[in-house]
Design a protein around this motif. Structure first.
Motif, short mmCIF file in Angstrom:
data_model
loop_
_atom_site.label_atom_id
_atom_site.label_comp_id
_atom_site.label_asym_id
_atom_site.label_seq_id
_atom_site.Cartn_x
_atom_site.Cartn_y
_atom_site.Cartn_z
N ALA A 1 52.75 54.02 32.34
CA ALA A 1 52.72 55.33 31.69
C ALA A 1 51.64 55.36 30.61
CB ALA A 1 54.09 55.64 31.09
N ALA A 2 51.55 54.28 29.85
CA ALA A 2 50.54 54.23 28.78
C ALA A 2 49.13 54.24 29.35
CB ALA A 2 50.75 52.99 27.92
N VAL A 3 48.94 53.55 30.45
CA VAL A 3 47.61 53.52 31.08
C VAL A 3 47.25 54.92 31.60
CG1 VAL A 3 46.28 52.60 33.03
CG2 VAL A 3 47.68 51.07 31.64
N ASP A 4 48.23 55.57 32.22
CA ASP A 4 47.98 56.94 32.72
C ASP A 4 47.60 57.87 31.57
OD1 ASP A 4 48.48 56.21 35.26
OD2 ASP A 4 50.55 56.95 35.32
N TRP B 1 39.74 35.80 31.00
CA TRP B 1 39.49 37.01 30.20
C TRP B 1 40.81 37.67 29.82
CZ3 TRP B 1 40.05 42.37 31.44
CH2 TRP B 1 39.37 43.24 30.59
N MET B 2 41.70 37.74 30.79
CA MET B 2 43.01 38.37 30.52
C MET B 2 43.82 37.52 29.53
SD MET B 2 44.25 40.01 34.13
CE MET B 2 43.79 38.75 35.27
N LYS B 3 43.70 36.22 29.67
CA LYS B 3 44.45 35.35 28.76
C LYS B 3 43.94 35.48 27.33
CE LYS B 3 45.93 31.69 31.90
NZ LYS B 3 45.68 30.32 32.34
N ARG B 4 42.63 35.59 27.19
CA ARG B 4 42.08 35.71 25.82
C ARG B 4 42.54 37.01 25.17
NH1 ARG B 4 37.57 33.48 28.28
NH2 ARG B 4 36.52 35.48 28.49
N ILE B 5 42.58 38.06 25.95
CA ILE B 5 43.06 39.34 25.41
C ILE B 5 44.52 39.18 24.96
CG2 ILE B 5 43.72 41.69 26.05
CD1 ILE B 5 41.21 41.88 27.69
N LEU C 1 41.16 42.33 43.18
CA LEU C 1 41.90 43.47 42.62
C LEU C 1 41.10 44.22 41.56
CD1 LEU C 1 45.38 41.76 42.23
CD2 LEU C 1 44.77 43.53 43.88
N LEU C 2 40.04 43.58 41.13
CA LEU C 2 39.28 44.12 40.00
C LEU C 2 38.75 45.53 40.27
CD1 LEU C 2 38.30 43.34 37.21
CD2 LEU C 2 36.31 42.28 38.25
N GLU C 3 38.05 45.68 41.37
CA GLU C 3 37.44 46.99 41.65
C GLU C 3 38.46 48.09 41.86
OE1 GLU C 3 34.55 48.25 41.12
OE2 GLU C 3 34.05 46.28 40.31
N PRO C 4 39.48 47.84 42.71
CA PRO C 4 40.50 48.90 42.85
C PRO C 4 41.20 49.22 41.54
CG PRO C 4 40.94 47.06 44.37
CD PRO C 4 39.70 46.73 43.64
N CYS C 5 41.42 48.21 40.72
CA CYS C 5 42.06 48.47 39.42
C CYS C 5 41.15 49.32 38.54
CB CYS C 5 42.39 47.17 38.70
SG CYS C 5 43.81 46.33 39.36
N THR D 1 42.83 49.22 30.83
CA THR D 1 41.98 50.33 30.38
C THR D 1 40.58 49.85 29.98
OG1 THR D 1 42.89 50.12 28.15
CG2 THR D 1 43.88 51.78 29.58
N ARG D 2 40.37 48.55 29.97
CA ARG D 2 39.05 48.05 29.57
C ARG D 2 38.45 47.12 30.62
NH1 ARG D 2 40.00 46.97 23.12
NH2 ARG D 2 40.98 48.97 22.75
N LEU D 3 38.81 47.34 31.84
CA LEU D 3 38.29 46.48 32.90
C LEU D 3 36.77 46.57 33.02
CD1 LEU D 3 41.03 47.02 35.61
CD2 LEU D 3 40.43 44.85 34.54
N ASP D 4 36.24 47.70 32.60
CA ASP D 4 34.78 47.85 32.68
C ASP D 4 34.06 46.90 31.72
OD1 ASP D 4 36.07 49.37 30.74
OD2 ASP D 4 34.26 50.56 30.40
N ARG D 5 34.82 46.36 30.77
CA ARG D 5 34.18 45.44 29.82
C ARG D 5 34.14 44.00 30.33
NH1 ARG D 5 35.98 47.19 23.76
NH2 ARG D 5 35.86 49.43 24.07
N TYR D 6 34.84 43.76 31.40
CA TYR D 6 34.78 42.42 31.99
C TYR D 6 33.49 42.31 32.79
CZ TYR D 6 35.63 38.50 35.07
OH TYR D 6 35.49 37.34 35.78
#
Lengths: 171, 255
Positions: B29-32, A68-72, A4-8, A54-59
Motif C-alpha cells: 500500500a505504501a509503495v502504491d 544493496w538491499m541489505k545495506r538499505i 526481478l529487478l526490471e519487472p519490479c 521505490t528506489r530501484l532506479d538508484r541501483y
C-alpha cells in the motif's frame, strides 16, 4: 534474483511480491540483530522495503542486488535506533543478564547479541557481521574510532562470558 | 577478525526470520501511494466523475479564466505605468560580493565551504546509486525556492517535508540575505576537499570544520544536510549534531 529487478522497476506487483517473499526473511534476520523487539524490527523492515521498491532506479548494478538491499536495511535499522532517546547508549556500564537459552546455533547466538546493550550490539553487528571498519562505524554512529573499538571490545568480552568455549580459552 | 566474530558471522549472516504475514499489505500500500504521488505507478482506472462534479469544474474554469484575464490586464497596466524603485528589489539574487553582515570573512580557520563558494559554480547530477559513497558536487548556482529538485533527490522523505515546511534554502541565499531566523541549509562539498580529508584520514575533522564554516556564514544557521565523501546517512547525523549545538546558542528562537 536479478531477473526481478526490471519487472519490479516497472511496477509489476507480482514481481515485487516475489522479491519480498524471497528477501523479507533475510532482511528481517538483519533487523532482528539490531532491534530486539519484533514490532521494531518489522517497522524497520517495512521502511527498508518501501525504500527498496521505490528506489530501484538508484541501483546501478554495481555490487550484488542483495547486498544493496541489505545495506538499505542496515541503514534503516540505524535510523530507527537514532530515533530513540539514547540511541546507541554508549555510556552503558551494567551487566548483561544472560538470556535463558534452550537452543543452539543461530538462534542461540542471536539471543546473545540481543541481550547486549544497544551500543555494543550495534558496533558488534556492524563490525563482525556486516564487515564495516571502525572508521566507517565511527562515521555512521557519530562516535570516535576509539569509542567504536572499545564498544566492540566490551561486546566481545560479554559474548565470550556467555560462551563456554571462549570463556575457557580466556581463563 | 577474531574466532568469536567468525562464529557469529557464520551463524547470523544468513539468519532468517519470517515477518508477520500482514506486513506485505502495508508495504504494498505504501509503495502504491508513493508511486501514485510521483505519477509513476501502475495505471489505474480513473474514477468516473459524477455529473455534479463536472459542472463544478466547468464553473471553476470559467471563474479561473475571468480571474486570469483580470490579473493579466492589471499586470499589463502595472508593467506599462509603474516603474519599480531600487528599494523594491530587495531580494535580488546574490551576486557573490560580501555584504556588511556577511560573517564569512571573519572566520579564523580555513573553511571548505568558503573555498567551495569561491569557485565557479558547476552543476552536477547526483548519482547516489550504491549508497556506499556519496558522489559529491560543487555548490551550484543559487536556486529558486521552494526546494530545488536536485536536493530532493538527496533527502529522505521526511526531510523533504521538513524542508518544504521550513523553507530550505541554499547556503548562498542564506549568506546573501542574512536570514534572521533559523534556517536549514544544504552544503555539498567539492571532491577535492573530500580527497584531502580522505588522504589525511581525518574523517572526524570534516564535521567540525563544517560547523565552523557554518558559523561563519550566519549566526542563525540551524542545520546543514550533506557532506563530502562520507556516508550520506551518517554524515547528515554528524553534521546535524554539530549544528544543533550551534543553533542552541545562537538562534534568537533559543535565547
Amino acid at each position: 534474483m536479478e531477473h526481478l529487478l526490471e519487472p519490479c522497476r516497472a511496477g509489476d506487483k507480482k514481481a515485487q511480491h516475489e522479491l519480498y517473499q524471497r528477501m523479507s526473511p533475510v532482511l528481517m534476520g538483519i533487523c532482528r540483530r539490531y532491534l530486539t523487539r519484533i514490532e521494531e524490527a518489522e517497522e524497520a523492515l517495512s521502511n527498508a522495503f518501501i525504500k527498496i521498491l521505490t528506489r530501484l532506479d538508484r541501483y546501478s548494478g554495481e555490487g550484488s542486488f542483495e547486498g544493496w538491499m541489505k545495506r538499505i536495511t542496515v541503514r534503516e535499522c540505524l535510523t530507527y535506533l537514532r530515533r530513540g532517546k539514547n540511541p546507541f547508549d554508549l555510556d552503558w556500564e551494567g551487566e548483561v543478564v544472560a538470556p535463558a537459552l534452550h537452543s543452539d546455533g543461530a538462534a542461540h547466538l542471536l539471543q546473545l547479541i540481543q541481550a547486549l546493550p544497544v551500543g555494543y550490539r550495534t558496533v558488534f553487528n556492524l563490525y563482525a557481521i556486516e564487515g564495516y571498519q571502525h572508521d566507517e562505524i565511527a562515521t555512521m554512529l557519530e562516535i570516535s574510532v576509539g569509542t567504536s573499538k572499545s564498544q566492540l571490545s566490551k561486546a566481545r568480552k560479554m559474548l565470550k562470558n556467555q560462551l563456554p568455549e571462549f570463556s575457557a580459552q580466556d581463563a | 577478525m577474531s574466532n568469536l566474530d567468525h562464529k557469529f558471522k557464520e551463524a547470523l549472516e544468513r539468519y532468517t526470520e519470517l515477518p508477520s504475514p500482514e506486513l506485505w499489505d502495508k508495504i504494498s500500500a505504501a509503495v502504491d501511494e508513493h508511486n501514485n504521488q510521483n505519477g509513476s505507478g501502475e495505471l489505474t482506472e480513473e474514477p468516473v466523475a459524477a455529473p455534479k462534479k463536472k459542472a463544478l469544474v466547468v464553473v471553476w474554469r470559467k471563474q479561473f479564466l475571468a480571474i486570469a484575464s483580470a490579473a493579466a490586464t492589471i499586470a499589463l497596466f502595472w508593467t506599462l505605468v509603474w516603474e519599480p524603485t531600487p528599494e523594491y528589489n530587495h531580494r535580488a539574487p546574490f551576486n557573490g560580493a560580501p555584504t556588511e553582515t556577511d560573517l564569512s570573512s571573519t572566520g579564523t580557520i580555513w573553511s571548505p565551504i568558503e573555498e567551495t563558494l569561491k569557485k565557479p559554480a558547476t552543476a552536477t547530477k547526483p548519482s547516489d546509486t550504491t549508497l556506499d559513497l556519496i558522489e559529491v558536487a560543487a555548490l551550484t548556482t543559487p536556486v529558486k525556492r521552494p526546494l530545488a529538485l536536485r536536493w530532493e533527490e538527496r533527502l529522505e522523505e521526511h526531510e523533504i517535508e521538513l524542508a518544504l515546511e521550513d523553507d530550505l534554502m541554499e547556503l548562498e541565499i542564506v549568506r546573501s540575505e542574512f536570514i534572521q531566523s533559523p534556517v536549514k541549509v544544504i552544503v555539498e562539498f567539492d571532491p577535492k576537499e573530500a580527497n584531502y580529508y580522505a588522504s589525511k584520514e581525518e574523517t572526524g575533522k570534516i564535521s567540525k570544520i563544517v560547523g565552523e564554516g557554518a558559523k561563519n556564514f550566519g549566526q542563525n544557521m540551524a542545520k546543514i544536510i550533506g557532506i563530502g565523501y562520507l556516508n550520506w546517512e551518517s554524515a547528515k547525523v554528524s553534521v546535524n549534531h554539530t549544528l544543533a549545538s550551534i543553533s542552541t546558542r545562537k538562534t534568537p528562537k533559543n535565547k
